[in-house]
Design a protein around this motif. Structure first.
Motif, mmCIF file in Angstrom:
data_model
loop_
_atom_site.group_PDB
_atom_site.id
_atom_site.type_symbol
_atom_site.label_atom_id
_atom_site.label_comp_id
_atom_site.label_asym_id
_atom_site.label_seq_id
_atom_site.Cartn_x
_atom_site.Cartn_y
_atom_site.Cartn_z
ATOM 1 N N GLN A 9 0.920 -1.351 -0.098
ATOM 2 C CA GLN A 9 0.045 0.111 0.168
ATOM 3 C C GLN A 9 0.740 1.336 0.113
ATOM 4 O O GLN A 9 0.591 2.304 -0.846
ATOM 5 N N GLN A 10 2.053 1.317 0.728
ATOM 6 C CA GLN A 10 2.493 2.681 0.945
ATOM 7 C C GLN A 10 3.557 2.627 -0.564
ATOM 8 O O GLN A 10 3.780 3.861 -1.054
ATOM 9 N N LEU A 11 3.873 1.507 -0.937
ATOM 10 C CA LEU A 11 4.720 1.474 -2.264
ATOM 11 C C LEU A 11 3.834 2.225 -3.232
ATOM 12 O O LEU A 11 4.258 2.932 -4.330
ATOM 13 N N MET A 12 2.494 1.820 -3.383
ATOM 14 C CA MET A 12 1.674 2.308 -4.195
ATOM 15 C C MET A 12 1.142 3.653 -4.236
ATOM 16 O O MET A 12 1.246 4.436 -5.280
ATOM 17 N N LEU A 13 1.230 3.935 -2.929
ATOM 18 C CA LEU A 13 1.327 5.542 -2.493
ATOM 19 C C LEU A 13 2.447 6.444 -2.993
ATOM 20 O O LEU A 13 2.048 7.293 -3.687
ATOM 21 N N GLU A 14 3.498 5.942 -2.941
ATOM 22 C CA GLU A 14 4.906 6.489 -3.424
ATOM 23 C C GLU A 14 4.595 6.460 -4.973
ATOM 24 O O GLU A 14 5.046 7.801 -5.276
ATOM 25 N N ILE A 15 4.365 5.569 -5.623
ATOM 26 C CA ILE A 15 4.334 5.512 -7.047
ATOM 27 C C ILE A 15 3.188 6.702 -7.440
ATOM 28 O O ILE A 15 3.417 7.403 -8.254
ATOM 29 N N HIS A 32 12.215 12.139 -4.810
ATOM 30 C CA HIS A 32 12.013 12.039 -3.442
ATOM 31 C C HIS A 32 10.878 10.636 -3.177
ATOM 32 O O HIS A 32 11.469 9.600 -2.702
ATOM 33 N N HIS A 33 9.897 10.592 -4.133
ATOM 34 C CA HIS A 33 9.035 9.589 -4.053
ATOM 35 C C HIS A 33 9.436 8.372 -4.709
ATOM 36 O O HIS A 33 9.347 7.137 -4.239
ATOM 37 N N LEU A 34 10.374 8.289 -5.903
ATOM 38 C CA LEU A 34 10.860 7.265 -6.354
ATOM 39 C C LEU A 34 11.888 6.790 -5.475
ATOM 40 O O LEU A 34 11.965 5.321 -5.333
ATOM 41 N N GLY A 35 12.806 7.426 -4.698
ATOM 42 C CA GLY A 35 13.700 6.817 -3.755
ATOM 43 C C GLY A 35 12.968 6.181 -2.697
ATOM 44 O O GLY A 35 13.438 5.115 -2.058
ATOM 45 N N ARG A 36 11.906 6.809 -2.164
ATOM 46 C CA ARG A 36 11.283 6.105 -0.761
ATOM 47 C C ARG A 36 10.557 4.816 -1.719
ATOM 48 O O ARG A 36 10.498 3.659 -0.963
ATOM 49 N N ALA A 37 10.020 4.821 -2.871
ATOM 50 C CA ALA A 37 9.576 3.558 -3.521
ATOM 51 C C ALA A 37 10.523 2.481 -3.681
ATOM 52 O O ALA A 37 10.455 1.051 -3.365
ATOM 53 N N HIS A 38 11.699 3.003 -4.035
ATOM 54 C CA HIS A 38 12.829 1.790 -3.823
ATOM 55 C C HIS A 38 13.162 1.399 -2.759
ATOM 56 O O HIS A 38 13.493 0.163 -2.907
ATOM 57 N N PHE A 46 10.558 -8.273 -8.259
ATOM 58 C CA PHE A 46 10.046 -7.627 -9.267
ATOM 59 C C PHE A 46 9.541 -6.131 -9.148
ATOM 60 O O PHE A 46 9.551 -5.393 -10.117
ATOM 61 N N ARG A 47 9.367 -5.956 -7.840
ATOM 62 C CA ARG A 47 9.138 -4.407 -7.638
ATOM 63 C C ARG A 47 10.428 -3.655 -7.630
ATOM 64 O O ARG A 47 9.943 -2.701 -8.293
ATOM 65 N N HIS A 48 11.498 -4.265 -7.117
ATOM 66 C CA HIS A 48 12.581 -3.582 -7.330
ATOM 67 C C HIS A 48 12.887 -3.246 -8.469
ATOM 68 O O HIS A 48 13.360 -2.155 -9.019
ATOM 69 N N HIS A 82 19.510 -10.002 -5.800
ATOM 70 C CA HIS A 82 18.327 -10.585 -4.795
ATOM 71 C C HIS A 82 18.597 -12.190 -4.877
ATOM 72 O O HIS A 82 18.488 -12.637 -3.620
ATOM 73 N N LEU A 83 19.143 -12.949 -5.674
ATOM 74 C CA LEU A 83 19.604 -14.015 -5.652
ATOM 75 C C LEU A 83 20.754 -14.297 -4.643
ATOM 76 O O LEU A 83 20.862 -15.449 -3.961
ATOM 77 N N LEU A 84 21.818 -13.331 -4.836
ATOM 78 C CA LEU A 84 22.635 -13.273 -3.848
ATOM 79 C C LEU A 84 22.540 -13.121 -2.240
ATOM 80 O O LEU A 84 23.421 -12.703 -1.536
ATOM 81 N N LYS A 85 21.326 -12.339 -2.161
ATOM 82 C CA LYS A 85 21.152 -11.616 -0.709
ATOM 83 C C LYS A 85 21.686 -10.310 -0.749
ATOM 84 O O LYS A 85 22.340 -10.201 0.376
ATOM 85 N N ARG A 86 22.134 -9.742 -1.733
ATOM 86 C CA ARG A 86 23.135 -8.536 -1.467
ATOM 87 C C ARG A 86 22.307 -7.188 -1.960
ATOM 88 O O ARG A 86 22.410 -6.595 -3.192
#
Length: 114
Positions: A9-15, A32-38, A46-48, A82-86
């Motif tokens: 929900q917060q991600l959608m709000l930032e987008i 600002h908002h794209l940084g917070r979405a990131h 997939f979101r990342h 993501h696969l390497l958890k980094r």
């Protein structure tokens, strides 16, 4: 409400806030908002990846080709990261920030992410 739902929900709000800022050409709010979405997107590849695509698109529209190159690199390394958890927590995803640089998470987002 569970954690995943709160994050989504917060991600959608930032987008949404980013798109509204883009409509009125408010560069600072877009960043600002794209940084917070990131930050919020880092728990799902997939979101990342999608947020990096939005950053790429925004940079392309602004003809900021240095940032375009930075976002292409970030899109390439998102899935392996993501696969390497980094995935550096708190990183806002812009090319002015190192790929592996960990940053403080804003307090309001900390409450959602914990």
């Amino acid at each position: 409400m569970n954690k995943r739902t709160k994050i989504a929900q917060q991600l959608m709000l930032e987008i949404y806030s980013y798109t509204k800022a883009r409509e009125v050409n408010d560069h600072d709010k877009c960043i600002h908002h794209l940084g917070r979405a990131h930050i919020l997107s880092q728990n799902r590849w997939f979101r990342h990846f999608y947020i990096h695509f939005l950053m790429f698109e925004y940079s392309w529209r602004r003809k900021d080709y240095k940032e375009v190159r930075g976002q292409i690199l970030r899109m390439v390394v998102t899935i392996p990261g993501h696969l390497l958890k980094r995935v550096p927590k708190g990183n806002t995803g812009w090319s002015s920030i190192g790929l592996n640089q960990v940053l403080p998470i804003p307090s309001d987002l900390q409450n959602i992410l914990k």
